[in-house]
Design an enzyme around this catalytic site. Sequence first.
Site, PDB file in Angstrom:
ATOM      1  CG  HIS A  72     -35.571  34.411 -89.575  1.00  0.00           C
ATOM      2  ND1 HIS A  72     -36.044  35.686 -89.143  1.00  0.00           N
ATOM      3  CD2 HIS A  72     -36.331  33.976 -90.660  1.00  0.00           C
ATOM      4  CE1 HIS A  72     -37.092  35.862 -89.782  1.00  0.00           C
ATOM      5  NE2 HIS A  72     -37.181  35.204 -90.753  1.00  0.00           N
ATOM      6  CE  LYS A 132     -32.295  36.457 -74.664  1.00  0.00           C
ATOM      7  NZ  LYS A 132     -32.185  37.191 -76.008  1.00  0.00           N
ATOM      8  NE  ARG A 133     -38.211  27.655 -77.448  1.00  0.00           N
ATOM      9  CZ  ARG A 133     -38.970  26.641 -78.192  1.00  0.00           C
ATOM     10  NH1 ARG A 133     -40.054  27.274 -78.902  1.00  0.00           N
ATOM     11  NH2 ARG A 133     -38.535  25.548 -78.311  1.00  0.00           N
ATOM     12  CE  LYS A 143     -32.737  31.904 -78.318  1.00  0.00           C
ATOM     13  NZ  LYS A 143     -32.928  33.181 -78.968  1.00  0.00           N
ATOM     14  CB  THR A 162     -37.490  40.705 -81.785  1.00  0.00           C
ATOM     15  OG1 THR A 162     -37.738  39.246 -81.618  1.00  0.00           O
ATOM     16  CG2 THR A 162     -37.044  40.772 -83.231  1.00  0.00           C
ATOM     17  CE  LYS A 222     -40.912  41.796 -79.149  1.00  0.00           C
ATOM     18  NZ  LYS A 222     -41.084  40.409 -79.295  1.00  0.00           N
TER      19      LYS A 222
HETATM   20  C1  F58 Z   1     -35.105  33.856 -84.567  1.00  0.00           C
HETATM   21  N1  F58 Z   1     -35.423  32.477 -85.347  1.00  0.00           N
HETATM   22  C2  F58 Z   1     -33.712  34.211 -84.515  1.00  0.00           C
HETATM   23  N2  F58 Z   1     -36.356  30.623 -85.371  1.00  0.00           N
HETATM   24  O1  F58 Z   1     -33.041  33.102 -83.610  1.00  0.00           O
HETATM   25  C3  F58 Z   1     -33.799  35.403 -83.958  1.00  0.00           C
HETATM   26  O2  F58 Z   1     -32.239  35.837 -83.697  1.00  0.00           O
HETATM   27  C4  F58 Z   1     -34.404  36.498 -84.734  1.00  0.00           C
HETATM   28  O3  F58 Z   1     -34.371  37.555 -84.273  1.00  0.00           O
HETATM   29  C5  F58 Z   1     -35.542  35.954 -84.904  1.00  0.00           C
HETATM   30  O4  F58 Z   1     -35.679  34.750 -85.652  1.00  0.00           O
HETATM   31  C6  F58 Z   1     -36.564  36.837 -85.979  1.00  0.00           C
HETATM   32  O5  F58 Z   1     -35.659  37.217 -87.107  1.00  0.00           O
HETATM   33  C7  F58 Z   1     -36.318  31.856 -84.909  1.00  0.00           C
HETATM   34  O6  F58 Z   1     -37.146  32.293 -83.957  1.00  0.00           O
HETATM   35  C8  F58 Z   1     -37.288  29.637 -84.940  1.00  0.00           C
HETATM   36  O7  F58 Z   1     -38.220  29.860 -84.134  1.00  0.00           O
HETATM   37  C9  F58 Z   1     -37.567  28.526 -85.950  1.00  0.00           C
HETATM   38  C10 F58 Z   1     -38.972  27.884 -85.828  1.00  0.00           C
HETATM   39  C11 F58 Z   1     -39.070  26.551 -86.683  1.00  0.00           C
HETATM   40  C12 F58 Z   1     -37.878  25.631 -86.477  1.00  0.00           C
HETATM   41  C13 F58 Z   1     -36.710  26.297 -86.563  1.00  0.00           C
HETATM   42  C14 F58 Z   1     -36.427  27.542 -85.587  1.00  0.00           C
END
Ligand code: F58
Length: 841
Positions: A364, A555-556, A561, A663, A667
């Site tokens: 990811h 978003k985060r 970003k 994602t 949405k």
């Molecule tokens: C996200 N990763 C990607 N990681 O940043 C985003 O582009 C993608 O659409 C999404 O995954 C789904 O594929 C992400 O959300 C985390 O939240 C991790 C959680 C645990 C620690 C490291 C980051």
Amino acid sequence: MSTVPGKEQRKKRINQLKRAFAYNLFYRQGVTTRTATLNDYYLAISYTLRDRMQHLFVNSVETLLEKDPKIVCYLSAEFLTGPHLHNNLVNLGLYDDFAQAASESGLDLKTIINHEEEPGLGNGGLGRLAACYLDSLSSLEIPAIGYGIRYEYGMFDQEIVNGWQKELSDHWLHPGNPWEIKKPVMACEVGFGGHSEVYHTEKGIRRIRWRPARVITGVPYDVPVPGYKVNTVNYLRLWSAQSHSSFDFADFNTGDYYGAVEDKIKAETITKVLYPNNEQFQGKKLRLEQQFFLVSCSLQDMIRLHLFRHDNLFNFHEYFQAQLNDTHPAVAVPELMRLLVDVHLYDWDVSWEITKKTLSYTNHTLLPEAMEKWSMELFGSLLPRHLEIILELNCHFLDEVRMRYPDDDTRLRRMSVIDETEPRSVHMVNLACMGAKTINGVAAMHTDLLRSHTLADWNDMYPGKIRNVTNGVTPRRWMAVSNPRLTRLITEAIGEKWITDLDELRKLEKLTDDVPFLDAWREVKEENKQDFSALIKCCDNIHVDYRAMFDVQVKRIHEYKRQHLNILHIITLYARIKADPNLEITPRLFVFGGKAAPSYFMAKRIIKLITSVARVVNKDPAVRDQLKVFFIPNYNVKIGHIVYPMANLSEQISQAGMEASGTGNMKFSMNGALTIGTLDGANVEIRKEVGEENFFLFGLTVEEVMELRRAGYTPLDYYHHNESLRAVIDLIGSGIFTSGDRELFKPIIDSLLHEDPYMLFADYQEYIDCQDRVSRLYADKHRWTRMSILNTARMGKFSSDRSVKDYCRKVWDVQPCPVKLKWNELPDDGVLFHPRKTEEE
Ligand code: F58
């Protein structure tokens, strides 16, 4: 679901529901209407619904036992499900009945739905994706189990105090969780620490076993996942850590009461809290404990289920496919090997074949700082036997690499599971790549970058192993549940098939010249905007005209970003108005939402920057209400339900090559927002689908980013040569947003001027020009609405149903297994209960 038509039958159903509410309120909650709180009503109604899911669940299990199909197991440290009640009502087709029964009982279903707090068992996109996939797996009638962790404290709640983020603990279980069912009989034991030892079997065979120093019990809690209007109810099995009872007794017997309690607390710490880091690997021991705990419980559970139906594990992979959601569950590679070799006594090579055919890995992220690398010392002290297994696997693997690529030491070093740079570490991406049958990226561009850069060696050695499965989101939650107005309008126009076949939305294309439809479409958006305006009026006393453009970035918070690029635009507009007091601009409401990792200094300052700019701009009379800025506190799934339906413009402005997929972008588009974005992640595919004329593109391409970096990027040059950019940066530096404090945002400014790692300055001017085009186009209501409809109409590809079907075909090789209804309800004659035989019989 079988629903009996006819007024009489409906009346009967409603009466049964009313009675069930009353029953649950009285017997489960132990209250009467005189003493019941809103939470009691919420629980009573939720239990009523859960009971109605139960017969489908029982039938789903029966079907598994009878048909013995292949089961998909989605292993994820995070499942960000969002609130359940509304979603389950919609999926089970029971919303109207419940609303009626609630109303006849003097209750308002919407108020009750709104009361539900969500389980925040995830950080963001990755956890939410797992939840969307569970919805699609059930809706497509594919046998599946989600395996995760039942964190006692989920993602922290965010408050904004004085413009700063403040974190509050999220004790989500406090009000009671009506959706989970504890299954103590399915508990598993998980070891930690200790050592491994050699022993010889009775037949004299040399074997190894692990003697852990401590053992913890994993107790599963099952959360039903009903598909949309089908009989399948899969489940999400969340593991909770408990102390191992026999250890307690040992301490009690020696009189060490406090010691026993301490052990219990230590054991339970494992599932106490979710790590709130986003894209930043931290290497904390407790995190590795969580990962192993999840993996070991889940694999043991799968093996147990398999042995319930079969008498050996040779064909395990033909019945179970385990998807690793990022590297967080990658210790599944050595753990499955250990279970097969050490516990079930299979031959090493046979076990390795089974392992490689069972596991698949989804990547990811491309960010180097997010890659998990555990120090060998820590890993070995916690999982000594696993380290041995990894070393042995790695040794065999490196021999293979050497054979294929003789004299290529750098390649060997890159592909090794052990990173030899001191302090040596276990490289989890390489472990996952070595042990998985497929590796996949989450958007076409991301997968290309994996193939060409991050995992190029793996692509060389195993062509075809890296596949693409573009992410998707469930149209049930993200349209049918959260945007009822739009759902009604679309369904009236083209029927309801789109909810399970999102390509059907294409039928909306022929309505883009139908003026009454265009008006109705715009009205839906405006009503959603009015709801949101009322909300911010009520919580922040900010007045917003619903006709303004609602420009949203949720978003985060992360530098890549580029929320701060958005802020640079806002300040650019502000500066223009200040320079020309008569300037008329397209009025906009800028909405931000998102949490910063508590230890992420820059992200927290970016929040402070947003709120500081908001404070000044919102009350400056010179602006004449043409700009408003609002930071929504505590952005989560529930707030997402409100935000996506009201947006006109979706900000997807990460630096090209940084966002694996995204994602939220999907949405927004589904709900009729237009996107301003870079060629990054799934934006590329969204733009292709909706048509480039319906997407606002700006910014460097990934190739240009790489080239610029190679050539040497000097942000200061942009600052010196771009007057508007310089004015904006100087304005931030001047202290006008901080009551004169010039230090507060210095770290942001310095980082931009001297490093600008995500190249905001390089993209600034194109972004501003593009935003000016957006503003002009928004003034043309008719054209904007047409583009909005086309965005929704062309989003078929981004349904998670499509993604899951891709996984079924490209990765798991599984088929649907529809559930036959054997038990429609508890039979009156009680045949479910067979008297148990006694020992003597
Ligand atoms: C996200 N990763 C990607 N990681 O940043 C985003 O582009 C993608 O659409 C999404 O995954 C789904 O594929 C992400 O959300 C985390 O939240 C991790 C959680 C645990 C620690 C490291 C980051």
